[in-house]
Design an enzyme around this catalytic site. Structure first.
Site, PDB file in Angstrom:
ATOM      1  N   LYS A 106       0.842  -1.208   0.000  1.00 41.46           N
ATOM      2  CA  LYS A 106       0.000   0.000   0.000  1.00 41.46           C
ATOM      3  C   LYS A 106       0.872   1.251   0.000  1.00 41.46           C
ATOM      4  O   LYS A 106       0.575   2.231  -0.673  1.00 41.46           O
ATOM      5  CB  LYS A 106      -0.918   0.009   1.224  1.00 41.46           C
ATOM      6  CG  LYS A 106      -2.114  -0.927   1.076  1.00 41.46           C
ATOM      7  CD  LYS A 106      -3.198  -0.557   2.079  1.00 41.46           C
ATOM      8  CE  LYS A 106      -4.262  -1.602   2.268  1.00 41.46           C
ATOM      9  NZ  LYS A 106      -5.082  -1.933   1.153  1.00 41.46           N
ATOM     10  N   LYS A 149      -4.443 -11.083  -7.446  1.00 40.47           N
ATOM     11  CA  LYS A 149      -5.382 -12.007  -6.798  1.00 40.47           C
ATOM     12  C   LYS A 149      -6.813 -11.444  -6.858  1.00 40.47           C
ATOM     13  O   LYS A 149      -7.005 -10.224  -6.922  1.00 40.47           O
ATOM     14  CB  LYS A 149      -4.962 -12.304  -5.353  1.00 40.47           C
ATOM     15  CG  LYS A 149      -5.271 -11.243  -4.339  1.00 40.47           C
ATOM     16  CD  LYS A 149      -5.190 -11.807  -2.924  1.00 40.47           C
ATOM     17  CE  LYS A 149      -5.825 -10.818  -1.952  1.00 40.47           C
ATOM     18  NZ  LYS A 149      -6.218 -11.339  -0.691  1.00 40.47           N
ATOM     19  N   LYS A 168     -11.631  -7.952  -3.229  1.00 40.40           N
ATOM     20  CA  LYS A 168     -12.765  -7.009  -3.197  1.00 40.40           C
ATOM     21  C   LYS A 168     -12.305  -5.586  -3.463  1.00 40.40           C
ATOM     22  O   LYS A 168     -13.108  -4.705  -3.697  1.00 40.40           O
ATOM     23  CB  LYS A 168     -13.516  -7.115  -1.876  1.00 40.40           C
ATOM     24  CG  LYS A 168     -12.645  -7.039  -0.678  1.00 40.40           C
ATOM     25  CD  LYS A 168     -13.283  -7.790   0.478  1.00 40.40           C
ATOM     26  CE  LYS A 168     -12.232  -8.121   1.517  1.00 40.40           C
ATOM     27  NZ  LYS A 168     -12.509  -9.271   2.291  1.00 40.40           N
TER      28      LYS A 168
END
Ligand code: ATP
Ligand code: LTN
Length: 331
Positions: free
Chosen positions: A111, A193, A196
């Site tokens: 991140k 991957k 969501k």
């Protein structure tokens, strides 16, 4: 009976990757192991959440746990914040985790490398809370997807360190990574991957997607120009991902068998077959989900689960605090 523990952090709707990599495995383990499955709502708020949406996702997550087959008579199912000992032991674990260790955790590193701004302190220290989630129950195994292996390894390191320093406090758990389906990839970009956080929404099949939408996502999944159904994640990542999905939803059917079935047939045929398998599974889950929501059983399941979990967590926290010298009364 060996004990197994895992958590899911429903920061969004649960998806097929969560189901194949984690949830469906919990269900298959619950007969053989003492299963503890919790909703990691403290972990959810490490990134900003809309309160109404979070509440809905937590509720859906419990309903989906049950709809996927977790049985509250066999497994202990609860909400992390209903067992306050998690947060308290989490702080203690944080004080025994080195910053160097946290700096190596890829989730935070990724991140940061992506240039995301205003990352929270909670996101940085969350592997220490995860260590507490695990160690407070002394599990033998922690079934997780590939992405969580690093956190379970950190958990082991911190547990070994504390056992050394204070005497035997914790059992050292083993991560349990499924052989097939540990990393289901995005349908639109099989180098990432299924997640969501996929903003395009095309690469991720949600367990509550309507069947038409799910089918459409599979039919437009990215493949390649080779035209051969072959399990070769390196050269054919899209096709191999679809094969993984098909295999794990049909009792770990061997890849060779799938290759044989689709030899000489095009990707259209293959994708239709994958979509059939996925939709059949979703249909079952969704029907059960509706029954569970209508039954109003969720509150009872969570209350009973939390009571059971607390009866394990409270003595462990007490033991740790005493060993560290934090308690001054004899009670
Ligand atoms: P996301 O990246 O979608 O936010 P996550 O891993 O952060 O997912 P969780 O919902 O807590 O969030 O994941 C629950 C479990 O599902 C974990 O054990 C995780 O390893 C597993 N999991 C998540 N994504 C996948 C995937 N694409 N394939 C296999 N397992 C997965
Ligand atoms: N970090 C995990 C969720 C999680 C977990 C746990 C998994 C929180 N605590 C304890 C296993 C054991 C995630 O992001 N998927």
């Amino acid at each position: 009976m060996k004990r197994m523990l895992s958590g899911i952090k429903p920061t969004g709707q649960l998806h097929l990757g969560n189901y194949i990599g984690a949830l469906s495995k919990f269900v298959s383990y619950q007969d053989e192991y003492e299963m503890i499955a919790f909703i990691a709502n403290l972990h959810c708020i490490t990134v900003p959440q809309d309160p109404q949406e979070l509440k809905k996702n937590l509720h859906d997550c419990v309903a989906l746990y049950l709809a996927c087959g977790l049985d509250p008579k066999k497994a202990t199912i609860f909400l992390q914040t209903d067992v306050k000992e998690h947060a308290q032991l989490g702080y203690i674990m944080c004080c025994h985790t080195y910053m160097g260790e946290l700096n190596r955790m890829t989730q935070f590193k990724d991140k940061q490398a992506n240039g995301e701004k205003n990352l929270s302190g909670g996101l940085y220290t969350y592997p220490a809370l995860m260590a507490a989630d695990i160690l407070i129950y002394d599990p033998d195994y922690v079934p997780v997807g590939e992405d969580q292996k690093q956190h379970v390894e950190l958990t082991r390191d911190v547990a070994i360190r504390m056992n050394h320093r204070y005497g035997n406090l914790f059992k050292i758990p083993e991560p349990l990574i499924p052989k097939v389906g540990a990393r289901i990839m995005s349908l639109s970009d099989p180098s990432k991957k299924m997640s969501k956080s996929d903003l395009t929404n095309k690469g991720c099949i949600y367990l509550l997607d309507d069947l038409k939408t799910a089918r459409k996502k599979i039919m437009s999944a990215k493949t390649d120009s080779l035209g051969i159904v072959k399990y070769d994640p390196e050269n054919q990542p899209g096709v191999s991902n679809l094969m993984q999905i098909m295999s794990s939803l049909s009792g770990n059917r061997p890849m060779a068998e799938i290759e044989q079935e689709f030899a000489g047939r095009g990707y259209g045929d293959f994708k239709r077959a994958v979509a059939d398998v996925v939709c059949a599974e979703l249909e079952k889950i969704q029907a059960r989900y509706q029954e569970i929501v209508d039954s109003g059983m969720i509150d009872d399941v969570l209350r009973e689960g939390a009571e059971k979990a607390r009866s394990m967590a409270a003595p462990k926290l007490d033991l740790v605090q005493k060993a560290i010298g934090m308690e001054i009364t004899a009670h």
